[in-house]
Structures are given as structure tokens and as C-alpha cells.
Design an enzyme around this catalytic site. Structure first.
Site, PDB file in Angstrom:
ATOM      1  CE1 TYR A   1      -4.277  -1.018  -0.356  1.00  0.00           C
ATOM      2  CE2 TYR A   1      -3.724  -2.625   1.342  1.00  0.00           C
ATOM      3  CZ  TYR A   1      -4.585  -2.156   0.351  1.00  0.00           C
ATOM      4  OH  TYR A   1      -5.742  -2.835   0.064  1.00  0.00           O
TER       5      TYR A   1
ATOM      6  CE1 TYR B   1      -4.768  -7.803  10.001  1.00  0.00           C
ATOM      7  CE2 TYR B   1      -6.284  -6.239  10.977  1.00  0.00           C
ATOM      8  CZ  TYR B   1      -5.138  -6.498  10.276  1.00  0.00           C
ATOM      9  OH  TYR B   1      -4.340  -5.459   9.877  1.00  0.00           O
TER      10      TYR B   1
ATOM     11  CB  THR C   1       1.073  -7.035   0.871  1.00  0.00           C
ATOM     12  OG1 THR C   1       0.652  -7.312   2.215  1.00  0.00           O
ATOM     13  CG2 THR C   1       0.045  -6.141   0.194  1.00  0.00           C
TER      14      THR C   1
HETATM   15  P1  NAD Z   1       4.154  -4.513   2.986  1.00  0.00           P
HETATM   16  O1  NAD Z   1       4.854  -5.609   3.708  1.00  0.00           O
HETATM   17  O2  NAD Z   1       3.913  -4.674   1.528  1.00  0.00           O
HETATM   18  O3  NAD Z   1       4.959  -3.119   3.154  1.00  0.00           O
HETATM   19  C1  NAD Z   1       5.588  -2.749   4.343  1.00  0.00           C
HETATM   20  C2  NAD Z   1       6.511  -1.565   4.103  1.00  0.00           C
HETATM   21  O4  NAD Z   1       7.096  -1.208   5.366  1.00  0.00           O
HETATM   22  C3  NAD Z   1       7.681  -1.847   3.154  1.00  0.00           C
HETATM   23  O5  NAD Z   1       7.952  -0.684   2.397  1.00  0.00           O
HETATM   24  C4  NAD Z   1       8.851  -2.103   4.124  1.00  0.00           C
HETATM   25  O6  NAD Z   1      10.137  -1.826   3.576  1.00  0.00           O
HETATM   26  C5  NAD Z   1       8.502  -1.107   5.212  1.00  0.00           C
HETATM   27  N1  NAD Z   1       9.123  -1.384   6.509  1.00  0.00           N
HETATM   28  C6  NAD Z   1       8.948  -2.451   7.320  1.00  0.00           C
HETATM   29  N2  NAD Z   1       9.687  -2.290   8.457  1.00  0.00           N
HETATM   30  C7  NAD Z   1      10.333  -1.106   8.343  1.00  0.00           C
HETATM   31  C8  NAD Z   1      11.225  -0.370   9.172  1.00  0.00           C
HETATM   32  N3  NAD Z   1      11.602  -0.814  10.371  1.00  0.00           N
HETATM   33  N4  NAD Z   1      11.704   0.799   8.705  1.00  0.00           N
HETATM   34  C9  NAD Z   1      11.356   1.283   7.481  1.00  0.00           C
HETATM   35  N5  NAD Z   1      10.481   0.653   6.673  1.00  0.00           N
HETATM   36  C10 NAD Z   1       9.986  -0.524   7.098  1.00  0.00           C
HETATM   37  O7  NAD Z   1       2.803  -4.243   3.787  1.00  0.00           O
HETATM   38  P2  NAD Z   1       1.339  -3.757   3.386  1.00  0.00           P
HETATM   39  O8  NAD Z   1       0.450  -4.942   3.333  1.00  0.00           O
HETATM   40  O9  NAD Z   1       1.364  -2.789   2.256  1.00  0.00           O
HETATM   41  O10 NAD Z   1       0.947  -2.987   4.728  1.00  0.00           O
HETATM   42  C11 NAD Z   1       1.062  -1.593   4.872  1.00  0.00           C
HETATM   43  C12 NAD Z   1      -0.042  -1.113   5.813  1.00  0.00           C
HETATM   44  O11 NAD Z   1      -1.292  -1.399   5.204  1.00  0.00           O
HETATM   45  C13 NAD Z   1      -0.038  -1.818   7.176  1.00  0.00           C
HETATM   46  O12 NAD Z   1      -0.394  -0.892   8.161  1.00  0.00           O
HETATM   47  C14 NAD Z   1      -1.135  -2.862   7.007  1.00  0.00           C
HETATM   48  O13 NAD Z   1      -1.714  -3.242   8.232  1.00  0.00           O
HETATM   49  C15 NAD Z   1      -2.105  -2.073   6.148  1.00  0.00           C
HETATM   50  N6  NAD Z   1      -3.107  -2.906   5.436  1.00  0.00           N
HETATM   51  C16 NAD Z   1      -2.742  -4.001   4.725  1.00  0.00           C
HETATM   52  C17 NAD Z   1      -3.723  -4.798   4.116  1.00  0.00           C
HETATM   53  C18 NAD Z   1      -3.374  -6.027   3.332  1.00  0.00           C
HETATM   54  O14 NAD Z   1      -4.254  -6.858   3.084  1.00  0.00           O
HETATM   55  N7  NAD Z   1      -2.168  -6.190   2.879  1.00  0.00           N
HETATM   56  C19 NAD Z   1      -5.072  -4.421   4.225  1.00  0.00           C
HETATM   57  C20 NAD Z   1      -5.411  -3.262   4.918  1.00  0.00           C
HETATM   58  C21 NAD Z   1      -4.416  -2.516   5.533  1.00  0.00           C
END
Ligand code: NAD
Length: 395
Positions: free
Chosen positions: A53, A235, A276
């Protein structure tokens, strides 16, 4: 080197640089096809910008509204003869495309939870960008070293108060089985909130405000998930859900902070469940996603990260009128996922799924191809038998 996928459980330990670049180009093309986002952000900080995201947010800001972007992420860089994690290649591809379009694109690879990365980010913003008008907080991390105490907090994905039993799928092997997860203890609950809650988001926003690097009327958004009852014990009502409650607490405090900065705002956007790297690690959720994809694709309402975020920006954040909030003050871009007919179909299919009928009852094939694409595999037009240089420096 010829780079092939090597899947180990819910991660792939290799990534394909040209495949990742093609994946980025698809997302840029999508945003450009949708047309410019009028009154969109111009100077954007994305914390967690390299995958999922956050990556989609960066691409939408840059290519939908011509924004300067600074991306913060934590990826393993490539080495001689060794591939990087995909977010490294993704960030290179976004940066090259943005600069080719005449847009500023800066990157910081390191621990966003640390004081050091925050200090470096403030320096880059002051030097290269000027005040920020949008901060996207999109971290998903298994651990956080607290910058003040040095304590390493590890997040867990567990139920709270009672054990949880349900179906799950091993997406790699295609095996459906029952899983029981014991409840988290108090320390695990507190640790998960320390990692995935809102304290760090507040630290970022306070640091930007103290450094006078927030533009008047600045917006900040963080992402959350709610989902259907079948996943609630693990969750919404589990350790991660409690951490997300803390994110909502932080959003109200940040909203109050931004109100003092020329009527800015902070809010939580509840997004759709998508493949993701973060979601593939959560038990039960990949099975739910596989069923959901099948139903939403059949209905023509399926979206990926880029479609979700482009819609969030174009129809909510920058559509010229006020955000539409739910009863709890959250923006719901999971609205299509949560439609009653979609959820009724999930509820009907869920109990019938077995290892034997997984392929017919769910979109496990779609799940798998989406998962491989996260690592740059399975993109059209890429010759995966050709030699490719794995070691690519950040531009
Ligand atoms: P993702 O794993 O694709 O991305 C995570 C990002 O965080 C990456 O850019 C990674 O490099 C970065 N990151 C992780 N640890 C780090 C650190 N210590 N320092 C700097 N960067 C760091 O995850 P995602 O699924 O896109 O999730 C992003 C947000 O969206 C989260 O809050 C998640 O809860 C939320 N979300 C995800 C979903 C889903 O289904 N995937 C649905 C709704 C909400």
C-alpha cells in the site's frame, strides 16, 4: 545470472529486478490512464514506501499529481551475485521513472523507527523538498527497536483472551488444514502495539511539526484493516487489531496537531485485504483472500493496491469535498470488499473449502500469481530464462 523464484513458506527469497520494474510500470500506467488527480498533494513523505500500500501511495502521488516524494523503507540491498528484496528494485524503478518525468524522488533505506532515520529524513526534506503536505504511514514490520528505551519489541499474530481455531491454507503446497492458535499474553499484546500501533507515527509527525516542515493544511493517513467476522478472532479482535486501535488513537492526536497547522487532518483509511508480503504471513487471511478474489473478480469489482489507493486519492482525499467517514471516523476504501452480497458469498463458500476442491472453490491460482508478482515473477514480456544483473545500486 538467471534469477528464478525460491519460495520458502510465505516468502520468496529471490526477486527479479526487471520483473519488479515491469510491475512498477504497470502501476504507473494505471495511474496515468486514470488521469491527473486535481488538487492532489505536491510534497509527499511515504513511510513504508517500497511495497504494498505504501508503494501504491507513492506511485499515485508522483504520477497522479506530480508530487515530489521521499520514500522510507527497510530493504536488503542487492550484492554481487545476490538479489535484493523486491522493495529495493521497486524503489529503484519508481525513482528512475519519477526522475525521467522531472519529479523529485528521494529514498532512505533504514529503520523508520529509529531517531537517526527521522533526522536524516528531516534533513532531506529541508534541503530538497520544502514543507510536506501529505504523510502516508504504511509500515508493516515484525519488530521495532524502541528509539528511547532500546527495547526490541516483537509483534505476534495471535488471538486475545481465548484460543482460536479455524481453517487455513498453505498457499505454497495448496493444503487446507485446521489451525489452533493460543491466545497472546499481556506482554505480547503490549509488544505488538509497540510495533504496529501509533506511537511511531506520532513521533514522525511531532518531529516534522517541530522542524516546521509541515505545510499548512497538511494531511496524514495510516492504513488499517477490519475484514469479515471469520477473521476477527485473529485480526480485528487479536493482537494486531488492538495495535490498530492504538493507531486510531494516534490518528486523533495527530489530527489535533495538524488542525493547529492551517486546518490539516489525519485519519485512518481501512483498506481491502490484498496479497502483500505482510498479509501472507497472517494465518487464515490468505484463504479468505483466495475466496474473496474469486468472488470480486467474478463481480468485476476486484482491485489491487494501486486501484485502491488511486480511488482513495481521487474519490476521497482530493475530490474537492469532505472525506466520508464511518461511525468511528474512519475512511472505508474496503467498501466493495465489505458489500453484503460479497460477504454472504464468502460465508457460503468458506465451510466447503478442502484441499481437494481448493482450486475450484477459490482463486488460489490468482493468489499465487499475485504473490509471485510481488517478487517480480510472472510479469508479461519478461524473459525469465535470460541473464540479468542482480546487483543494482539505488540511483
Ligand atoms: P508490505 O509488507 O507490503 O509493506 C511494508 C513496508 O514497510 C515496506 O515498504 C517495508 O520496507 C517497510 N518497513 C517495514 N519495516 C520497516 C522499518 N523498520 N523501517 C522502514 N520501513 C519498514 O505491507 P502492506 O500490506 O502494504 O501494509 C502496509 C499497511 O497497510 C499496514 O499498516 C497494514 O496493516 C495495512 N493494510 C494491509 C492490508 C493487506 O491486506 N495487505 C489491508 C489493509 C491494511
Amino acid at each position: 545470472m538467471v534469477i528464478k523464484p525460491k519460495v520458502r513458506g510465505f516468502v520468496c527469497v529471490t526477486a527479479h529486478p526487471t520483473g519488479c520494474a515491469a510491475h512498477i510500470q504497470e502501476q504507473i500506467d494505471y495511474v496515468q490512464r486514470k488521469g491527473p488527480i486535481k488538487n492532489g498533494p505536491k510534497s509527499v513523505l511515504v513511510i513504508g514506501a517500497s511495497t504494498g500500500y505504501g508503494l501504491a501511495s507513492r506511485i499515485t502521488a508522483a504520477f497522479g499529481s506530480g508530487a515530489k516524494t521521499l520514500g522510507i523503507f527497510f530493504e536488503r540491498p542487492s550484492e554481487e551475485g545476490r538479489t535484493a528484496t523486491p522493495g529495493w528494485y521497486n524503489s529503484i524503478a519508481v525513482t528512475n521513472a519519477a526522475r525521467a518525468a522531472g519529479l523529485y524522488a528521494g529514498n532512505l533505506n533504514g529503520d523508520a523507527f529509529s531517531d537517526d532515520i527521522k533526522r536524516q529524513a528531516l534533513e532531506m526534506i529541508a534541503r530538497d523538498m520544502g514543507p510536506i503536505d501529505l504523510v502516508v504511514y504504511s509500515l508493516a514490520s515484525p519488530r521495532r527497536t524502541h528509539p528511547k528505551t532500546g527495547v526490541v519489541h516483537k509483534s505476534v499474530l495471535k488471538p486475545v483472551g481465548k484460543s482460536f481455531s479455524n481453517k487455513t491454507v498453505d498457499t505454497d503446497k495448496g493444503l487446507v488444514s485446521d489451525i489452533t492458535i493460543e491466545p497472546a499474553n499481556e506482554a505480547e499484546i503490549a509488544d505488538t502495539t509497540a510495533v504496529m500501533g501509533g506511537e511511531d507515527w506520532e513521533m514522525w509527525m511531532n518531529a516534522l511539526a517541530d522542524a516546521k516542515l509541515l505545510a499548512p493544511g497538511a494531511t496524514s493517513v495510516a492504513y488499517s484493516y477490519i475484514g469479515p467476522a471469520v477473521t476477527w478472532d485473529i485480526y480485528k479482535n487479536g493482537t494486531i487489531g488492538l495495535a490498530k486501535n492504538d493507531l486510531e488513537r494516534a490518528s486523533k492526536r495527530i489530527d489535533a496537531l495538524l488542525k493547529t497547522h492551517g486546518y490539516g487532518r489525519a485519519f485512518i483509511s481501512v483498506n481491502k485485504a490484498l496479497v502483500t508480503q505482510a498479509s501472507s504471513a497472517i494465518p487464515v487471511v490468505p484463504l479468505y483472500i483466495s475466496i474473496l478474489y474469486k468472488i470480486m473478480k467474478a463481480q468485476g469489482t476486484h482491485e489491487g493496491c494501486i486501484e485502491q489507493i488511486q480511488r482513495l486519492f481521487a474519490t476521497q482525499m482530493y475530490n474537492g469535498s469532505a472525506l466520508k467517514f464511518d461511525d468511528a471516523g474512519r475512511v472505508r476504501i474496503d467498501d466493495w470488499e465489505m458489500k453484503p452480497d460479497i460477504q454472504e458469498a464468502v460465508t457460503r463458500i468458506w465451510p466447503t473449502v478442502t484441499t481437494e476442491n481448493l482450486a475450484a472453490q477459490t482463486d488460489i491460482a490468482g493468489y499465487r500469481s499475485e504473490f509471485m508478482r510481488l517478487f517480480g515473477f510472472g510479469l508479461p514480456g519478461i524473459n525469465y530464462d535470460a541473464e540479468v544483473e542482480p546487483h543494482v545500486p539505488m540511483p
